[in-house]
Design a protein around this motif. Sequence first.
Motif, short mmCIF file in Angstrom:
data_model
loop_
_atom_site.label_atom_id
_atom_site.label_comp_id
_atom_site.label_asym_id
_atom_site.label_seq_id
_atom_site.Cartn_x
_atom_site.Cartn_y
_atom_site.Cartn_z
N THR A 194 54.91 34.88 6.96
CA THR A 194 55.86 33.91 6.41
C THR A 194 55.75 33.86 4.88
O THR A 194 56.76 33.87 4.17
N ARG A 218 58.61 34.85 2.15
CA ARG A 218 59.06 33.85 1.17
C ARG A 218 58.87 34.35 -0.26
O ARG A 218 59.66 34.05 -1.15
N ASN A 265 61.75 28.33 7.93
CA ASN A 265 61.29 29.71 8.01
C ASN A 265 62.45 30.69 8.10
O ASN A 265 62.40 31.79 7.57
N TYR A 276 63.77 31.36 4.45
CA TYR A 276 62.82 31.54 3.36
C TYR A 276 63.27 32.61 2.38
O TYR A 276 63.20 32.43 1.16
N TRP A 277 63.69 33.74 2.88
CA TRP A 277 64.02 34.83 1.95
C TRP A 277 65.23 34.49 1.11
O TRP A 277 65.32 34.89 -0.05
#
Length: 224
Positions: A23, A27, A161, A164-165
Amino acid sequence: MILDATDPASGTSTVQKIVLAVTAAVRAGQLAPGQRLMEADFAARLGASRSSVREAFRRLTADGLLGFEPHRGVTVRMLSRREVDNLFVVRGALEALAVRLALPTLRQAPARLLALQADMDRAVEASDMPAFTQANAAFHALFAEAADNPLLSETLTRLSNSIYWLQFRMLVDRRRVFDSHAEHRRVAEAILAGDTDAAETAMREHVDSSRRLVQKLPDSHFAA
């Protein structure tokens, strides 16, 4: 990095450590959307068994951070624009609910809220993006924690989640991210005033503002 089966200090399992490591890498932009993840690579990198990595990938796929594609295996999930909109709509509703449930507790004991507000103030003044990002995450997590509703907290974590990107890509435009701090301040002010409706509205508007910023990204950041 070698992972033990459990961390005696925290009780965190190897699988959970892998979940957190993947994760964090997504991120931070270290793992790109569409990138294939190999069990053997992560097992070697983290000093964990392939079965632990496989279980971590399964959990992250269920959470929506990773995806499974035939003939490609596990990849970092790329969302469509519609999926992003849907995620933010649900996230906005749940974050507003968290604010409503947390308000009595935070108004009575506002120290942590005020401390996080001050942390973000300092980060904005110093143009310190890592510090701002950390304080921002803690600010949002505070409401779910103070609401004392584990299901709400877990659901919000899974939704976060999934995007995130995209949140990382937003950080390229630093000024817009720092400008969002004014929205945090409106949420905090409404909570301190005991105005539940205003606090909910401010949080919904804040989340929707993030959605609009994400949707300004080029098409290359989204699945077809």
